[in-house]
Design an enzyme around this catalytic site. Structure first.
Site, mmCIF file in Angstrom:
data_model
loop_
_atom_site.group_PDB
_atom_site.id
_atom_site.type_symbol
_atom_site.label_atom_id
_atom_site.label_comp_id
_atom_site.label_asym_id
_atom_site.label_seq_id
_atom_site.Cartn_x
_atom_site.Cartn_y
_atom_site.Cartn_z
ATOM 1 N N ASN A 17 30.983 46.800 38.107
ATOM 2 C CA ASN A 17 31.143 47.832 39.463
ATOM 3 C C ASN A 17 31.569 49.135 38.899
ATOM 4 O OD1 ASN A 17 32.061 48.765 41.643
ATOM 5 N ND2 ASN A 17 33.785 47.433 42.108
ATOM 6 N N LYS A 19 32.410 51.559 40.694
ATOM 7 C CA LYS A 19 32.915 52.149 41.705
ATOM 8 C C LYS A 19 32.688 53.639 42.220
ATOM 9 C CE LYS A 19 36.933 49.497 40.351
ATOM 10 N NZ LYS A 19 38.000 49.064 40.429
ATOM 11 N N HIS A 115 35.025 44.005 48.586
ATOM 12 C CA HIS A 115 35.612 44.375 47.427
ATOM 13 C C HIS A 115 37.072 44.847 47.758
ATOM 14 C CE1 HIS A 115 37.409 46.439 44.033
ATOM 15 N NE2 HIS A 115 36.456 45.991 43.415
ATOM 16 N N GLU A 117 39.083 47.136 47.319
ATOM 17 C CA GLU A 117 39.270 48.580 47.556
ATOM 18 C C GLU A 117 38.572 48.716 49.115
ATOM 19 O OE1 GLU A 117 37.538 49.985 43.997
ATOM 20 O OE2 GLU A 117 39.375 49.218 43.189
ATOM 21 N N GLU A 185 38.672 37.875 42.784
ATOM 22 C CA GLU A 185 39.411 38.801 42.267
ATOM 23 C C GLU A 185 41.004 39.149 42.694
ATOM 24 O OE1 GLU A 185 36.513 42.141 40.834
ATOM 25 O OE2 GLU A 185 36.621 42.396 42.912
ATOM 26 N N GLY A 191 42.035 46.895 38.329
ATOM 27 C CA GLY A 191 42.508 48.075 37.826
ATOM 28 C C GLY A 191 43.907 48.409 37.042
ATOM 29 N N SER A 230 40.777 43.238 35.423
ATOM 30 C CA SER A 230 41.031 43.705 34.341
ATOM 31 C C SER A 230 40.198 42.905 33.124
ATOM 32 C CB SER A 230 42.469 43.724 34.070
ATOM 33 O OG SER A 230 43.076 44.537 34.890
HETATM 34 C C1 PEP Z 1 36.666 45.650 40.220
HETATM 35 O O1 PEP Z 1 36.573 46.660 40.293
HETATM 36 O O2 PEP Z 1 36.062 44.558 40.852
HETATM 37 C C2 PEP Z 1 37.622 45.105 39.352
HETATM 38 C C3 PEP Z 1 37.638 44.129 38.684
HETATM 39 O O3 PEP Z 1 38.107 46.321 38.256
HETATM 40 P P1 PEP Z 1 38.797 46.128 36.878
HETATM 41 O O4 PEP Z 1 37.865 45.308 35.954
HETATM 42 O O5 PEP Z 1 39.086 47.498 36.403
HETATM 43 O O6 PEP Z 1 40.125 45.550 36.984
#
Ligand code: PEP
Length: 280
Positions: A17, A19, A115, A117, A185, A191, A230
């Site tokens: 992803n 973003k 997601h 965000e 998630e 992040g 992460s």
């Molecule tokens: C994500 O944006 O879905 C995500 C898991 O980000 P990160 O891997 O940076 O934690």
């Protein structure tokens, strides 16, 4: 908890992803490097290369760019593409929206829905997720429904009820036989550099698998459940080695080809470890 027949029925999915990153020139080289790396690994894989799928969710202009360069003749690519979000409505007077039909027309096969965000920054709730999942399915896009608890919810012991409800509500407009991919998630791991422990991930994924089976019947055994939060090349093997973790959704580490490909390597290795037949 029942026995899960993951190995033979579910593909491993490694999904990046991007973003709202990167800029155009960096995006072009990232795409080239990732594509080359995936191609090379697929040619070396013993067994069915399609048992490990690689997806990229870039910002929307990339779908147009790939389409214009003829590259979304998707069958010829080692990667599939998706949108990070689709509208909850069909085409019409909805300034700023991009819907599933258009995304599909420009060569995407997948989309993310809900997601964290989108949920926290743009007000997408579970009902809206359900409508977006519906739009995706109506236009033959494969949705990945993202769910996860906040740190406060985890600390107050509400993880199961939160993700269980997100799952049920997000799938509420699906009919029998429709089975979106799920991405667990935890919001506190996205992040932040803090990854959920293997015990935490195993516990929630097992719970989600059972809940999916209750909600959707035995077909749910074939539904991939991805972990996101992460994931990096150095923790991917532990996470992807869990029996109910069918892949990863990767944010930060998908912006660097070597990290992303390192995670893919872990996915391929875990798959191989579980499917000795692929190596005969
Ligand atoms: C994500 O944006 O879905 C995500 C898991 O980000 P990160 O891997 O940076 O934690």
């Amino acid at each position: 908890m029942h026995a899960h027949g993951r190995d033979l029925i579910r593909p491993t999915i490694i999904a990046g992803n991007w973003k709202h990153n990167p800029d155009r020139s960096n995006g072009e080289s990232l795409l080239r490097d990732v594509m080359g790396g995936v191609e090379e690994r697929r040619s070396r894989m013993v067994g069915d290369p399609d048992s490990v799928e690689v997806l990229i969710f870039p910002p929307l202009p990339w779908l147009g760019w790939l389409s214009a360069s003829g590259d979304t003749a998707q069958d010829s690519l080692p990667i599939s593409f998706g949108a990070q979000c689709v509208a909850e409505v069909s085409m019409g007077a909805f300034t700023g929206e991009v819907g599933a039909q258009l995304v599909k027309d420009f060569g995407a096969q997948w989309c993310l829905v809900g997601h964290s965000e989108r949920r926290t920054l743009f007000g997408v709730d579970d009902e809206s997720c359900a409508r977006r999942v519906r739009q995706a399915l109506d236009h033959k896009l494969k949705p990945v429904l993202c769910i996860g608890e906040t740190l406060a919810q985890r600390e107050s012991g509400d993880t199961r009820s939160v993700v269980g409800e997100q799952l049920e509500r997000g799938l509420s407009l699906c009919v029998e036989g429709e089975q979106p991919v799920i991405a667990y998630e935890p919001v506190w791991a996205i992040g932040t550099g803090v990854t959920a422990t293997v015990e935490q991930v195993a516990e929630v994924h097992g719970f989600l698998r059972d809940r999916l089976c209750e909600l959707r019947g035995s077909g749910a055994e074939a539904t991939p459940i991805l972990y996101g939060g992460s994931v990096k090349a150095d923790n991917a093997a532990d996470l992807l080695g869990l029996s109910d973790v069918d892949g990863a959704l990767i944010g930060g580490a998908s912006l660097e080809a070597s990290s992303f490909l390192g995670i893919l390597d872990a996915g391929i290795a875990c798959r191989g470890g579980r499917e000795p037949k692929l190596h005969e």
